[in-house]
Motif scaffolding. Structure first.
Motif, PDB file in Angstrom:
ATOM      1  N   LEU A  56     -62.619 -24.470 -15.292  1.00 15.51           N
ATOM      2  CA  LEU A  56     -61.443 -24.832 -14.499  1.00 15.51           C
ATOM      3  C   LEU A  56     -60.414 -25.564 -15.369  1.00 15.51           C
ATOM      4  CD1 LEU A  56     -63.108 -26.197 -11.228  1.00 15.51           C
ATOM      5  CD2 LEU A  56     -61.621 -24.186 -11.385  1.00 15.51           C
ATOM      6  N   PRO A  57     -59.128 -25.307 -15.161  1.00 10.34           N
ATOM      7  CA  PRO A  57     -58.102 -26.080 -15.882  1.00 10.34           C
ATOM      8  C   PRO A  57     -58.111 -27.511 -15.390  1.00 10.34           C
ATOM      9  CG  PRO A  57     -57.095 -24.701 -14.202  1.00 10.34           C
ATOM     10  CD  PRO A  57     -58.548 -24.307 -14.256  1.00 10.34           C
ATOM     11  N   PRO A  58     -57.476 -28.429 -16.118  1.00  8.56           N
ATOM     12  CA  PRO A  58     -57.454 -29.829 -15.670  1.00  8.56           C
ATOM     13  C   PRO A  58     -56.925 -29.942 -14.249  1.00  8.56           C
ATOM     14  CG  PRO A  58     -56.622 -29.660 -17.911  1.00  8.56           C
ATOM     15  CD  PRO A  58     -56.770 -28.251 -17.409  1.00  8.56           C
ATOM     16  N   GLY A  59     -57.617 -30.725 -13.442  1.00  5.49           N
ATOM     17  CA  GLY A  59     -57.190 -30.934 -12.068  1.00  5.49           C
ATOM     18  C   GLY A  59     -56.086 -31.970 -11.986  1.00  5.49           C
ATOM     19  N   ALA A  60     -55.786 -32.387 -10.775  1.00  7.88           N
ATOM     20  CA  ALA A  60     -54.697 -33.335 -10.557  1.00  7.88           C
ATOM     21  C   ALA A  60     -54.963 -34.647 -11.287  1.00  7.88           C
ATOM     22  CB  ALA A  60     -54.542 -33.609  -9.064  1.00  7.88           C
ATOM     23  N   PHE A 176     -64.848 -36.281 -11.313  1.00 10.09           N
ATOM     24  CA  PHE A 176     -63.648 -36.640 -12.065  1.00 10.09           C
ATOM     25  C   PHE A 176     -63.953 -36.550 -13.557  1.00 10.09           C
ATOM     26  CE2 PHE A 176     -63.539 -38.712  -7.990  1.00 10.09           C
ATOM     27  CZ  PHE A 176     -62.241 -38.519  -7.544  1.00 10.09           C
ATOM     28  N   ARG A 177     -62.899 -36.299 -14.340  1.00 10.63           N
ATOM     29  CA  ARG A 177     -63.044 -36.160 -15.793  1.00 10.63           C
ATOM     30  C   ARG A 177     -61.976 -36.977 -16.487  1.00 10.63           C
ATOM     31  NH1 ARG A 177     -66.780 -34.843 -19.651  1.00 10.63           N
ATOM     32  NH2 ARG A 177     -65.854 -33.752 -21.419  1.00 10.63           N
ATOM     33  N   ARG A 178     -62.380 -37.731 -17.495  1.00  9.51           N
ATOM     34  CA  ARG A 178     -61.430 -38.531 -18.265  1.00  9.51           C
ATOM     35  C   ARG A 178     -61.159 -37.824 -19.592  1.00  9.51           C
ATOM     36  NH1 ARG A 178     -62.808 -44.556 -18.198  1.00  9.51           N
ATOM     37  NH2 ARG A 178     -64.767 -43.768 -19.028  1.00  9.51           N
ATOM     38  N   GLN A 179     -59.894 -37.485 -19.831  1.00  7.76           N
ATOM     39  CA  GLN A 179     -59.493 -36.784 -21.051  1.00  7.76           C
ATOM     40  C   GLN A 179     -58.261 -37.454 -21.648  1.00  7.76           C
ATOM     41  OE1 GLN A 179     -59.277 -32.887 -18.908  1.00  7.76           O
ATOM     42  NE2 GLN A 179     -60.473 -32.121 -20.650  1.00  7.76           N
ATOM     43  N   ASN A 180     -58.381 -37.823 -22.910  1.00 14.57           N
ATOM     44  CA  ASN A 180     -57.257 -38.444 -23.620  1.00 14.57           C
ATOM     45  C   ASN A 180     -56.689 -39.637 -22.853  1.00 14.57           C
ATOM     46  OD1 ASN A 180     -57.397 -36.402 -25.648  1.00 14.57           O
ATOM     47  ND2 ASN A 180     -56.203 -35.031 -24.331  1.00 14.57           N
ATOM     48  N   THR A 182     -56.636 -40.194 -19.691  1.00 18.10           N
ATOM     49  CA  THR A 182     -56.173 -39.916 -18.333  1.00 18.10           C
ATOM     50  C   THR A 182     -57.320 -39.380 -17.487  1.00 18.10           C
ATOM     51  OG1 THR A 182     -53.935 -39.402 -19.108  1.00 18.10           O
ATOM     52  CG2 THR A 182     -54.540 -38.599 -16.923  1.00 18.10           C
ATOM     53  N   VAL A 183     -57.455 -39.895 -16.289  1.00 13.92           N
ATOM     54  CA  VAL A 183     -58.481 -39.417 -15.361  1.00 13.92           C
ATOM     55  C   VAL A 183     -57.908 -38.284 -14.525  1.00 13.92           C
ATOM     56  CG1 VAL A 183     -59.917 -40.014 -13.379  1.00 13.92           C
ATOM     57  CG2 VAL A 183     -59.649 -41.642 -15.262  1.00 13.92           C
ATOM     58  N   HIS A 184     -58.617 -37.181 -14.474  1.00 14.19           N
ATOM     59  CA  HIS A 184     -58.233 -36.031 -13.661  1.00 14.19           C
ATOM     60  C   HIS A 184     -59.325 -35.735 -12.650  1.00 14.19           C
ATOM     61  CE1 HIS A 184     -54.824 -34.436 -16.157  1.00 14.19           C
ATOM     62  NE2 HIS A 184     -55.448 -35.142 -17.090  1.00 14.19           N
ATOM     63  N   HIS A 185     -58.917 -35.236 -11.487  1.00 18.28           N
ATOM     64  CA  HIS A 185     -59.896 -34.687 -10.569  1.00 18.28           C
ATOM     65  C   HIS A 185     -60.383 -33.365 -11.151  1.00 18.28           C
ATOM     66  CE1 HIS A 185     -61.458 -32.622  -6.942  1.00 18.28           C
ATOM     67  NE2 HIS A 185     -61.837 -33.841  -6.611  1.00 18.28           N
ATOM     68  N   PHE A 186     -61.685 -33.124 -11.137  1.00 20.83           N
ATOM     69  CA  PHE A 186     -62.249 -31.903 -11.721  1.00 20.83           C
ATOM     70  C   PHE A 186     -62.687 -30.903 -10.661  1.00 20.83           C
ATOM     71  CE2 PHE A 186     -66.115 -29.602 -13.075  1.00 20.83           C
ATOM     72  CZ  PHE A 186     -65.547 -28.796 -14.049  1.00 20.83           C
TER      73      PHE A 186
END
Length: 233
Positions: A56-60, A176-180, A182-186
């Motif tokens: 999946l692409p990065p979520g919100a 949720f996923r933390r990337q660079n 920033t936290v995104h919904h996964f």
């Protein structure tokens, strides 16, 4: 993703399998081999779905600082990651109006209690509900949940945005996923009555409940109208 063209056929794999049970009939073995082929295809389909989910692409992006009350005080969503890059948040049904926790949620969380410390080696794993934290912790003590991290969504902000806009007493599973930084919904479980087949209780696939997974291997199965109770009696 795995290329299905490179895989051996399930029937061929089963034909090479020497599994059998002493005293079984030829009819049983024929039916069991046919089932084994379907089980292989099911395993492959589950893995294809998991690969698709992971792709999946990065979520919100999560801009709001959602706050939770835990055993040690107030924390934000980012703090729940526990040093990991992934966070699983399960919202269980134990609102202030409930005298006891939801039996189904309680059953599922009791199973997770045993694996929580292993899950936490790869991801943050927390449970939250809408009751005051003291009440949630007391319920956890009663259920002997020694390994589950329990939190209260006191304001209801998280619940309204990720579980129920009406703040209904219902379960929710979010990742949720933390990337660079920033936290995104996964991902979240989106199964419901709108996506249930006739005669079936709505649930995600694969099913998150070990209870149903075990009962699906039995002659009686999970049943059409059976649900766990808080008491064995």
């Amino acid at each position: 993703m795995t290329d299905p063209k490179t895989l051996k056929s399930a029937a061929e794999m089963v034909a090479r399998n020497a599994a059998h049970v002493v005293g079984e009939s030829a009819a049983y073995r024929k039916a069991r081999n046919a089932l084994a082929a379907e089980e292989i295809e099911l395993r492959r389909h589950i893995e294809r779905v998991a690969e698709q989910r992971r792709a999946l692409p990065p979520g919100a992006p999560i801009a709001k600082d959602y706050r939770f009350q835990g055993r040690e005080g107030e924390v934000g969503l980012a703090e729940l990651f526990g040093g990991k890059d992934t966070l699983i948040v399960y919202s269980f049904m134990y609102g202030p109006q409930r005298k006891q926790g939801c039996p189904m949620c309680t059953s599922q969380m009791s199973a997770w209690n045993g694996i929580a410390r292993h899950v936490s080696q790869r991801a943050g794993f927390v449970m939250t509900a809408r009751s005051p934290i003291a009440r949630i912790l007391a319920w956890g003590e009663e259920q002997n949940w020694k390994h589950l991290r329990l939190y209260a969504d006191s304001s209801g902000d998280y619940t309204r945005e990720f579980v129920s806009a009406e703040d209904a007493d219902m379960p929710g599973y979010n990742v949720f996923r933390r990337q660079n930084g920033t936290v995104h919904h996964f991902w979240r479980g989106e199964g419901g009555r709108e996506t249930a087949d006739p005669g079936q209780d709505p649930h995600d696939a694969p099913d998150m409940s070990a209870l149903w997974t075990l009962l699906d291997t039995t002659p009686e199965g999970r049943g059409e109208d059976w649900y766990p109770k808080l008491s064995d009696r």
